[in-house]
Design an enzyme around this catalytic site. Structure first.
Site, short mmCIF file in Angstrom:
data_model
loop_
_atom_site.label_atom_id
_atom_site.label_comp_id
_atom_site.label_asym_id
_atom_site.label_seq_id
_atom_site.Cartn_x
_atom_site.Cartn_y
_atom_site.Cartn_z
CG ASN A 30 -0.18 0.03 2.52
OD1 ASN A 30 0.54 0.99 2.82
ND2 ASN A 30 -0.28 -1.04 3.29
CB VAL A 39 1.25 -10.97 -1.01
CG1 VAL A 39 1.07 -9.60 -1.65
CG2 VAL A 39 2.54 -11.60 -1.49
CG ASP A 40 2.52 -5.14 2.38
OD1 ASP A 40 1.91 -4.08 2.60
OD2 ASP A 40 3.77 -5.23 2.36
N GLY A 129 -6.87 -9.32 -3.90
CA GLY A 129 -7.22 -9.76 -2.53
C GLY A 129 -7.97 -8.65 -1.81
N1 APR Z 1 2.29 -15.64 -1.92
C1 APR Z 1 1.63 -15.35 -3.07
N2 APR Z 1 0.42 -14.74 -3.10
C2 APR Z 1 -0.15 -14.44 -1.91
C3 APR Z 1 0.49 -14.69 -0.67
C4 APR Z 1 1.75 -15.33 -0.71
N3 APR Z 1 2.44 -15.61 0.41
N4 APR Z 1 -0.35 -14.25 0.33
C5 APR Z 1 -1.46 -13.77 -0.27
N5 APR Z 1 -1.35 -13.87 -1.61
C6 APR Z 1 -2.29 -13.51 -2.67
C7 APR Z 1 -3.74 -13.33 -2.26
O1 APR Z 1 -4.37 -14.59 -2.13
C8 APR Z 1 -4.24 -12.58 -3.50
O2 APR Z 1 -4.50 -13.50 -4.54
O3 APR Z 1 -1.92 -12.25 -3.18
C9 APR Z 1 -3.02 -11.72 -3.91
C10 APR Z 1 -3.14 -10.24 -3.58
O4 APR Z 1 -3.86 -10.11 -2.36
P1 APR Z 1 -3.42 -9.04 -1.22
O5 APR Z 1 -2.18 -9.50 -0.59
O6 APR Z 1 -4.62 -8.82 -0.37
O7 APR Z 1 -3.06 -7.72 -2.05
P2 APR Z 1 -4.01 -6.61 -2.69
O8 APR Z 1 -5.34 -7.15 -3.06
O9 APR Z 1 -3.17 -5.96 -3.74
O10 APR Z 1 -4.26 -5.59 -1.49
C11 APR Z 1 -3.16 -4.80 -1.06
O11 APR Z 1 -3.47 -5.46 1.20
O12 APR Z 1 -1.92 -6.46 2.51
C12 APR Z 1 -2.49 -5.26 2.22
O13 APR Z 1 -0.76 -3.67 2.64
C13 APR Z 1 -1.50 -4.30 1.62
O14 APR Z 1 -3.00 -2.46 1.76
C14 APR Z 1 -2.41 -3.39 0.86
C15 APR Z 1 -3.48 -4.32 0.34
#
Ligand code: APR
Length: 187
Positions: A30, A39-40, A129
């Site tokens: 973010n 994933v963050d 996600g």
């Molecule tokens: N490896 C690969 N993919 C992953 C992992 C992992 N370890 N963990 C989660 N994912 C996948 C989720 O299942 C989803 O398909 O990553 C994809 C993106 O999801 P999010 O992590 O929620 O990212 P996003 O939708 O871009 O939202 C970003 O979420 O974590 C917070 O700080 C981040 O505010 C930001 C927001």
């Protein structure tokens, strides 16, 4: 499954992006770059505090990371050397420039990798996600943006899409099957 674009390959796998050994892994961050969930959270947890320390330096120098932009830090304790942090769009209605901003996140991440002379990188399914982007639409944008980039830039020889859940993995499998037919069908 893979797709060949000139000398570059696109792979899709189901797995955990923190375990990949590509030169860089891309983080769906973010704008604050201070970490989060999804994933963050996984990347900061697995890579350790050195990643956040570099993110803080970046924010101190240039402020919050705008949606669609990308920056690079160490990968800390992970197998990859670098993390490329990018911010995908929060999905509203598909008419608030989300498609362009999502494409920018992929393209700017590839540009940062190429500028760093990296050859291989892994992407998660950005914005699908917590940010709520419909998976199938996001998958199309991811593939189209990466394919267009690889056609122009031979520096990157492998792009790996690392999908975490079954639904996303099958969306990528279907898109890849369609694209292979299109691309190989043309040749
Ligand atoms: N490896 C690969 N993919 C992953 C992992 C992992 N370890 N963990 C989660 N994912 C996948 C989720 O299942 C989803 O398909 O990553 C994809 C993106 O999801 P999010 O992590 O929620 O990212 P996003 O939708 O871009 O939202 C970003 O979420 O974590 C917070 O700080 C981040 O505010 C930001 C927001």
């Amino acid at each position: 499954m893979r797709l060949q674009i000139n000398k570059s390959a696109i792979h899709i796998i189901q797995g955990d992006i923190t375990q990949q050994n590509t030169d860089a892994i891309v983080n769906a961050a973010n704008s604050s770059l201070m970490g989060g969930g999804g994933v963050d959270g996984a990347i900061h947890r697995t890579g350790g505090p050195s990643i956040l320390a570099e993110c803080k330096e970046i924010v101190k120098k240039q402020g919050r990371l705008p949606t669609g932009e990308a920056v690079i830090t160490t990968a800390g304790n992970m197998a990859s050397k670098y993390v490329i942090h990018t911010v995908g769009p929060v999905y509203k209605d598909g008419k608030s420039n989300e498609p362009q901003l999502l494409a920018n996140a992929y393209r700017n991440s590839l540009t940062v990798a190429a500028e760093k002379k990296l050859e291989t990188l892994s992407f998660p399914a950005i914005s699908t996600g917590i940010y709520g982007y419909p998976v199938d639409d996001a998958t199309e944008i991811a593939f189209r943006t990466v394919i267009d980039f690889l056609r122009e830039h031979t520096q990157i020889i492998l792009v790996r899409f690392v999908l975490f859940d079954d639904r996303t993995f099958s969306s990528y499998q279907q898109a890849l099957t369609r694209l292979r037919a299109q691309i190989y069908g043309e040749e």
